[in-house]
Design an enzyme around this catalytic site. Sequence first.
Site, PDB file in Angstrom:
ATOM      1  N   VAL A 232      51.332 -24.289  -6.836  1.00 50.21           N
ATOM      2  CA  VAL A 232      50.353 -23.336  -7.067  1.00 50.21           C
ATOM      3  C   VAL A 232      50.388 -22.989  -8.345  1.00 50.21           C
ATOM      4  CG1 VAL A 232      49.404 -21.244  -6.318  1.00 50.21           C
ATOM      5  CG2 VAL A 232      50.491 -22.849  -4.571  1.00 50.21           C
ATOM      6  N   GLY A 233      51.568 -22.695  -9.052  1.00 53.33           N
ATOM      7  CA  GLY A 233      51.729 -22.360 -10.344  1.00 53.33           C
ATOM      8  C   GLY A 233      51.221 -23.247 -11.470  1.00 53.33           C
TER       9      GLY A 233
ATOM     10  N   GLU B  86      56.935 -17.568 -12.420  1.00 54.62           N
ATOM     11  CA  GLU B  86      58.318 -17.644 -12.145  1.00 54.62           C
ATOM     12  C   GLU B  86      57.985 -18.642 -10.861  1.00 54.62           C
ATOM     13  OE1 GLU B  86      61.719 -15.597  -9.668  1.00 54.62           O
ATOM     14  OE2 GLU B  86      60.393 -14.277 -10.702  1.00 54.62           O
TER      15      GLU B  86
ATOM     16  N   GLY C  83      56.021 -17.980  -7.221  1.00 60.33           N
ATOM     17  CA  GLY C  83      55.662 -18.713  -6.008  1.00 60.33           C
ATOM     18  C   GLY C  83      56.089 -20.220  -6.295  1.00 60.33           C
TER      19      GLY C  83
ATOM     20  N   THR D 173      56.049 -24.218  -7.475  1.00 65.29           N
ATOM     21  CA  THR D 173      55.449 -24.840  -8.568  1.00 65.29           C
ATOM     22  C   THR D 173      54.448 -25.519  -8.513  1.00 65.29           C
ATOM     23  OG1 THR D 173      57.733 -25.281  -9.158  1.00 65.29           O
ATOM     24  CG2 THR D 173      56.183 -26.859 -10.331  1.00 65.29           C
TER      25      THR D 173
END
Length: 485
Positions: free
Chosen positions: A235-236, A253, A231, A233
């Site tokens: 939230v990552g 990813e 998802g 960047t």
Amino acid sequence: MLDIHSLNKQYIAGSWIDGKSSRTLKDINPYNGEVITEFKMASTEDVDAAYLAAQAAMDEWNQINPYQQRDLLENAVTYIDAHEEEITNLIIDELGGTRLKAAFEIGLVKNMIKEAATFPLKKEGKILPSVENGKENRLYRMPAGVVGVISPFNFPFFLSIKSIAPAIGAGNGVVLKAHEETPIVGGTLIAKIFEEAGIPKGLFNVVVTDISEIGDSFVEHPIPRIISFTGSTGVGRHIAQLAAKHFKKPLLELGGNSAFIILDDADIDYAVNAAAFSRFTHQGQICMSANRIIVHQSVYDEFISKYRDKIASLKTGDPRDPDTVIGPVVNERAAQTLKALIEKGIEQGAEPLLQGNISGNMVEPTILTGVTPDMDIAREEMFGPVVSVMTFSTDEEAIRIANDTNFGLSGAVHTRDGERGVQLAKQVHTGMIHVNDITINDEPIVAFGGEKQSGLGRLNGEWSLEEFTTLKWISINYGQRQFPY
């Protein structure tokens, strides 16, 4: 036959049940706005039950002969083959994907499951010598533990399977949190496939909910050892921080801002077609899509004229129409975000060579020229059918422009001199880059992953086996050690 209304449940411990939340989630067709079905959302209690089921089922799964495990995973491919047309229709209705996109995604899924089916036979260990006489060191490759997978909305079938199948093949239980925009294709459809394949009940579980209902409990739960997220960047970054705090491994990813570089000796007609596919497949809603086309100034006029004609010819509309290339973006919020980026780009000096209409979820193609690296449209990931075109005069300048981004996922270089392309590609800071090809590439046995803010870890083939397993050292002393006291 696949019935949508039999797939609107949670799948926990091998049972199809309503979520325990009092809230419902509407699954909406992004093209016509119709409600496909509704789910009763999962609660934190459901998340807990799913993780407990995955943990318990791992023991049963790892008692099954590895050859039988392989056969069970291959059963999933057989089921997909038998229901490919129905799955295609689900992708069209729930994602707004075209038939071309559906065929592309289903093909990727089948290849990934076939590769994961080999994992039970590849968990090799080692016997190593010891500094002590009469001692043997053994390294066993063991399942890492339960894996939590959080799927995206753009390629939810494939990008979920990309972690799920290898994790199961490596011996782990899995819990999937499906994206709320695609709870069937990226969630309960996969549950149905593995249920029909015959894997143990509880080994794979699906929860359909949203963050406002469960908060961070999916990541913070004590059972999972790995959190695999695809998802944005932003939230990552949050997930990586939570995972590290709780000593879990994050596999990420994330976003991209891929450069498509066209050198002065490129085959322009071929580059036009490759650049079109690299940007406009699935409405540009792919992390590897070419956001920035960087063209040598000596071939710019030829390229841009042919490229404009090519993009202007792409049909936008109903994804059920076989001639449609560009369907709807995921929702109206995404469309409005794209509209704001286009307007900001023009305000900052970009020129719209082609500017499509935006109505509801439908976004027609837009080509922005005269773009410079400092503009927002060159720095942000544009998740839709909008592309920036830039120029350069030397290879060194092309490399500098390509690297002027916080992302590093994919890319492409076009030239008639393949080795020139490879030498340039080596200098672009990205996890993947393809010479005389498209930016959108994913193969089941080749390492996949990004650099910088595009992710952590590598998946596919031996790299997935490495990520979803751990090494355990067991030593045997066949004699007796001599102790100093």
